[in-house]
Design an enzyme around this catalytic site. Structure first.
Site, PDB file in Angstrom:
ATOM      1  N   ASP A  42       0.867  -1.195   0.410  1.00  0.00           N
ATOM      2  CA  ASP A  42      -0.384  -0.214   0.246  1.00  0.00           C
ATOM      3  C   ASP A  42       0.778   1.215   0.358  1.00  0.00           C
ATOM      4  O   ASP A  42       0.459   2.357  -0.753  1.00  0.00           O
ATOM      5  CB  ASP A  42      -0.794   0.055   1.061  1.00  0.00           C
ATOM      6  CG  ASP A  42      -1.708   0.959   1.384  1.00  0.00           C
ATOM      7  OD1 ASP A  42      -2.164   1.559   0.382  1.00  0.00           O
ATOM      8  OD2 ASP A  42      -1.001   1.796   2.131  1.00  0.00           O
ATOM      9  N   GLU A 114      -2.072  -5.326  -3.356  1.00  0.00           N
ATOM     10  CA  GLU A 114      -0.460  -4.336  -2.093  1.00  0.00           C
ATOM     11  C   GLU A 114       0.596  -5.363  -1.887  1.00  0.00           C
ATOM     12  O   GLU A 114       1.398  -5.025  -2.086  1.00  0.00           O
ATOM     13  CB  GLU A 114      -1.833  -4.326  -1.992  1.00  0.00           C
ATOM     14  CG  GLU A 114      -2.620  -2.411  -2.110  1.00  0.00           C
ATOM     15  CD  GLU A 114      -3.413  -2.513  -0.490  1.00  0.00           C
ATOM     16  OE1 GLU A 114      -3.627  -1.205  -1.799  1.00  0.00           O
ATOM     17  OE2 GLU A 114      -3.708  -2.547   0.086  1.00  0.00           O
TER      18      GLU A 114
END
Length: 226
Positions: A42, A114
């Site tokens: 992320d 992610e």
């Protein structure tokens, strides 16, 4: 899809295959799982997209840049990227998640993507990971214009076609798959005047239409460059 095919689709072969397996492991399967890598991914995704937008729009204020970034890193966009890679076919899920359709669940796919970015960062370094992310996102980045950060793919596609005086696209249900509690929809997006036919998948018809529209925008970007 096998893990080898996933790596070919990414254009990168992991040196540490165990790290890749961790990125593809949901917490329902075993530990170690991919949540720590998701945290890392992320961060790199946000940094890479922020830098790309910063470079592309040198006169855009912070608020507009933030809205554009949010539109690119939200769950829906990540889910579309994960589906394009057939990432769900490689995930390791617990029996309960498998039976409930976890391999197609947008939240699980977005988190796994992610985690994959995070694993790539650890395996290859920031520059390689950054280049791969930009390459994956290039079609979306190329379509952005200031002020559109809050607009979804269907709206952007409609406005683009209206701007060049073409008929609006048609969305057609191509089929459904899976049990009622984990149904997947396939929807086609057709722009007859340009010979563009794309298909999207999603846990709802609306989500499938949005993916199909996003792919149609990517196809339009190729047409516009000719």
């Amino acid at each position: 899809m096998t893990v080898a095919r996933l790596q070919r689709a990414l254009g990168y072969v992991f040196r540490d295959q165990a790290l890749l397996q961790t990125a593809l492991t949901h917490r329902s399967y075993c530990s170690p799982h991919n949540e720590r890598l998701e945290f890392l991914g992320d961060a790199i995704l946000n940094a890479v997209i922020a830098r790309s937008l910063f470079d592309r729009f040198p006169d855009l204020p912070e608020g507009d840049l933030s809205r554009l970034r949010a539109s690119l890193v939200r769950q829906d966009s990540l889910h579309q990227q994960a589906v394009a890679l057939s990432l769900g076919d490689c995930l390791r899920l617990g029996e309960g998640e498998q039976k409930s359709g976890g391999q197609q669940r947008p939240s699980i796919l977005a988190d796994a993507l992610e985690a994959l970015f995070g694993a790539l960062w650890l395996d290859a370094g920031f520059d390689v990971a950054s280049a791969l992310i930009v390459r994956r996102y290039e079609p979306l980045l190329g379509q952005l214009t200031p002020g559109q950060g809050g607009k979804d793919a269907k709206t952007r596609l409609q406005e683009h076609l209206q701007g060049i005086r073409l008929a609006l696209p048609q969305y057609r249900l191509a089929g459904t798959e899976g049990e009622a509690h984990a149904q997947q929809f396939r929807v086609g997006c057709v722009i007859d005047s340009l010979g563009i036919h794309t298909e999207g998948r999603g846990s709802s018809r609306r989500a499938a239409e949005q993916m199909a529209a996003e792919r149609a925008l990517a196809a339009l970007a190729v047409v516009d460059k000719r």
